[in-house]
Every structure is written in structure tokens, then in C-alpha cells.
Motif scaffolding. Sequence first.
Motif, PDB file in Angstrom:
ATOM      1  N   SER A   1      -3.634  -2.871   2.615  1.00 19.64           N
ATOM      2  CA  SER A   1      -4.510  -3.374   1.699  1.00 19.64           C
ATOM      3  C   SER A   1      -5.783  -3.897   1.961  1.00 19.64           C
ATOM      4  N   TYR A   2      -5.816  -4.486   3.345  1.00 18.55           N
ATOM      5  CA  TYR A   2      -7.065  -4.929   3.903  1.00 18.55           C
ATOM      6  C   TYR A   2      -7.984  -3.864   4.131  1.00 18.55           C
TER       7      TYR A   2
ATOM      8  N   THR B   1      -7.900  -3.289  -5.257  1.00 17.23           N
ATOM      9  CA  THR B   1      -6.731  -3.372  -4.145  1.00 17.23           C
ATOM     10  C   THR B   1      -5.756  -4.453  -4.625  1.00 17.23           C
ATOM     11  N   SER B   2      -5.844  -5.460  -5.220  1.00 11.86           N
ATOM     12  CA  SER B   2      -5.138  -6.461  -5.451  1.00 11.86           C
ATOM     13  C   SER B   2      -3.627  -5.918  -5.952  1.00 11.86           C
TER      14      SER B   2
ATOM     15  N   LEU C   1      -7.985  -0.953   2.595  1.00 12.28           N
ATOM     16  CA  LEU C   1      -8.298  -0.325   1.253  1.00 12.28           C
ATOM     17  C   LEU C   1      -9.745  -1.254   0.770  1.00 12.28           C
ATOM     18  N   MET C   2      -9.520  -2.446   0.813  1.00 17.25           N
ATOM     19  CA  MET C   2     -10.586  -3.415   0.300  1.00 17.25           C
ATOM     20  C   MET C   2     -11.943  -3.113   0.778  1.00 17.25           C
TER      21      MET C   2
ATOM     22  N   ASN D   1      -1.792  -3.690  -3.550  1.00 21.89           N
ATOM     23  CA  ASN D   1      -0.983  -4.576  -2.596  1.00 21.89           C
ATOM     24  C   ASN D   1       0.277  -5.152  -3.079  1.00 21.89           C
TER      25      ASN D   1
END
Length: 509
Positions: free
Chosen positions: A238-239, A207-208, A241-242, A211
Amino acid sequence: MGLSQHRHTKYTDDDTSSNSSVSLTLTEQSPLLSYKSTENASYKEEFQWMLVNSLPIIGTYLLQSSFQMASIFTLGHLGPLELGASALGSMFATVSAWSITYGTSTALDTLCSQAWTGARDKTLLGIHLQRALLVLAILFIPISITWWNATRLLIFVNQDPDLAALAGLFLRYLLIGAPAYISFEAIKKFCQAQGIMEASTYALFVTSPINLGLNYLFVYCRPFQLGFIGAPLATSCSYWLMLCFLLIYIYYCRGYEAWGGWTRECLRDWWPFLRLAIPGILMVCTEWWAFELAALAASYLGTIDLAAQSILLTLVSATYTIPFGIAVAAANRVGNALGEGHGQKAYRASIVTLLYAVIFGALNSLFFIVGRTWLGYLFTSDKPVIDAVANILPLLSLFQIADGLCGVCGGVIRGLGRQNIAACINLFAYYLVALPAGFLLTFRATWGLQGIWSSLSLALFLAAIGECGFLFHIDWHREAKNTRQRIRKEEQFYVHTESDPDTDSTVEV
């Protein structure tokens, strides 16, 4: 589906300690540092375990902090106002939501880690997680109301109207991803208690970079080119997704056997959870809020100082991921050991984490000293901001060992389930001593940012001394015995198991 219907799930009888003899090497009165163990191999194993298992946790929190860093990198080149607004919005989010979320989930550090090794039915962890998610869902209601009205609240505390308007806008778009972030924190601890340290790391490793790409895409690139609001919107996406990646890992790889399905058992008997969660919130919030209040104080010093403060807080947060990761591993190691009834094992884990804190604290200190002239350039090209950062970095290097000790001691204390002790120590160090001193140094003595960080250094040293002093006098035999007895009572209450005739008759320490 009730917990008792899931007794067929993966099961390992970890009760061998209940049948072992009591070791008299470590007596009930032995303080932490007075005990001289002759089991050098066991210490070696603890060093290896802590290193191997803390590395993925460090990676998790470093990657998680990269979400805020991505916003600062992206918005910092729009101008000092946008950089300051994102810092102020992030500060508001930490104070009003993230600190409360993490503090609440510290109850899982205690309950889940101890239950994983001490309970016969591992789905007891699932009940603890469900209860945590329900409590966090209730807390999200006032959090969302607060975020929606953030602009008015910031203006009420005399923030610049333009800065407050942008910070409020930042929070409204970040609110979209807040439920995912909150759930991720609780589920992450559910995994870590089982020794699955890498699950959240894998989720964030994917994810990073997404993001970072979304931040740049949403802020600068067509057809989006959303400008300022692109950064919090990208972070919200992104939150989610993680969280999805973490759930996929649990379902298809490891961790699902401790879930057991939703059950009505999670709706009752909340007090054991709240008894740990409430002081856990105080434990975390007293420290995190002090640093964010420092950011708020910097906003009254001017835009340059606020921008510098945001960079300094980002750097400190990034380096703190090392002792913070070790602290999470320590909480689970100590909790697992106490759940097994192994007081001596918990003791050794505590010693090892203290040594790691000193070692990595020294390395962090060296990093700030060596990088003081160029670290500011990573975030901005504004020369006054870079100079302000360089002037404060020597102060940051001063307290790195104390900061590391505070972190890992807090982890051991969470493994013990003594969050109330750390909360009292932090209240004294930060709010009775450091903040009044910081106000005098910053505004009355006109030290500016140096006054803010000098007071924070004082608080960290006081907290480190207090928490280490508490751990020096822990009765590890009694803690192990009490933990075993509590877990047996929980199992009999929720699972209706037959009483265990050997329950805690003997405990290895």
C-alpha cells in the motif's frame, strides 16, 4: 538539467510586497497577542482559508494512520500476542524511521513554503525536494540495518523473546515499503507548499480501502492466508501504491511546474537544509519518542497493558490528525506569507491556528469522554483490555487542548524556520520533567498506565506553555524581511539572477 534552464516554467511575480509601503500598524516590538487588528475581513479570510485547506490535510493524516489501524484491526483478532507484536513493531518503526523522516522533511515546510511565494523561479522548490530525497536516502541505510536486526535489539532491552521475534518479523516485511513511505512524506510537503493540499488526500483515499482489503486478504484468505506476516506485507504494498498515485497526480494534474527536473545543484550547499532538518528531527523525535517510550514502558507491565496501550496510542494518533493537519496548513500559510514579505498576514494566520487548536481540542476531549465505554470494542473483544482502555481515556481527554496547541504552535514555528526553539522546549518538557516523573509514577508508585499517561499530560501542558510563550514575542516585521533577503540570496546563488534593486527595501507588515 540546471535550474536556470527552467525559467520558462509557470511563473507568478509575488514580489508586490517589495514595492508596498511599510505599515506601521504592527511594529517591530509587537508581541503576538498584543496587536489589535481592525481588519476583521482579513481574519475572516484566514478562518476560511485555514478551514478549507486544513480539511484535506486532516484527511491525509487520518487515512495515513488508518494503515496502522488496519493492521491492529486485522491482527487483534489473532490474539493478544500478535496485537502486542504489531504494536511493538509499529512503535519501533516510528522511533527508528518515521519520526526521523518527518523531522527531516520539516525543513521543506520552511524552505518550500517560503520559496513558493518569495522566489521568482518556482523550480527552486524542486532543488529543495531533491536535496531532501538525497538526505533521506542516506538516512535509509542505517534505518534498514536497524530494522533487519530489530529482534536482537528488542531482546537486548529485555523484551519477551516471542514478542520480539514477531515484532522483528513485522519490521522485515514492512521494510519493503519503507522507501515509498519516506519519499511520500517529502513529496507531500513539496505539494503542500504550493497550496496543493488535496493531492496526498486523493492518493490515500484510493489506497486506504485497498490497504484494508489487502490486510484481510493476506492474513485470512486463501490462496494467501499468510497469517501474521500478511499485515506488514499488505502495508508495504500500500505504501508503494500511495506513492505512485501521488506522482501520477503531480505529473498529470498539478505541481509539476515547480519540479524543474533533476539538477546537480542539489548536490551542493546542503547546510541551509541541514540547519533546519537537524533541529526538525530533534523537534519531532523528542515528542514522538516520548510516546513510543511510553509504549515500551507498557510492555513491561504485561501483555494486557501493552495491548491497551497500543489501542490508546492509535486513538490519540487518530484524533491528533485534526490539530496536526491544521499545523501543516499553518506552516505553509505562515511560510507563504513570510515569503511574500507580509508579516501581518503571517501574524493573523498564527492567531487563527491557535483558536482552531482550542476549538478542536475541546471537541476531541468530548469525544473521549463520551466514548470511553465503547471505543475499546472497536479494536478487540478481550474484556480486560477494554476495561484498561476505559480507565485511561479520561486522562486522554484532559490534555487534548494542550496537545492541539503543541501541534499548531509547532506548525507556525516550522513556517518561521525556528525548529531549534521547539526542539529545546520539547527536550525540557519531555526528558527533563515528564519521563523521570513517569518512571516514578509508573514503577515506583505503581500507578501503571495511569502513571505513563499522567506524565505525558504534564509534558504536553509544559510544551504548550513554552511554545505559545515564544510565539507571543515574535517580531513579525523582522521575520518577513529576513525571509525575503534569504530567498533573494538563494536565487542569486542557484539561478544566477540579476540582483533585484527593490529587494526587501520595504516589507508590508
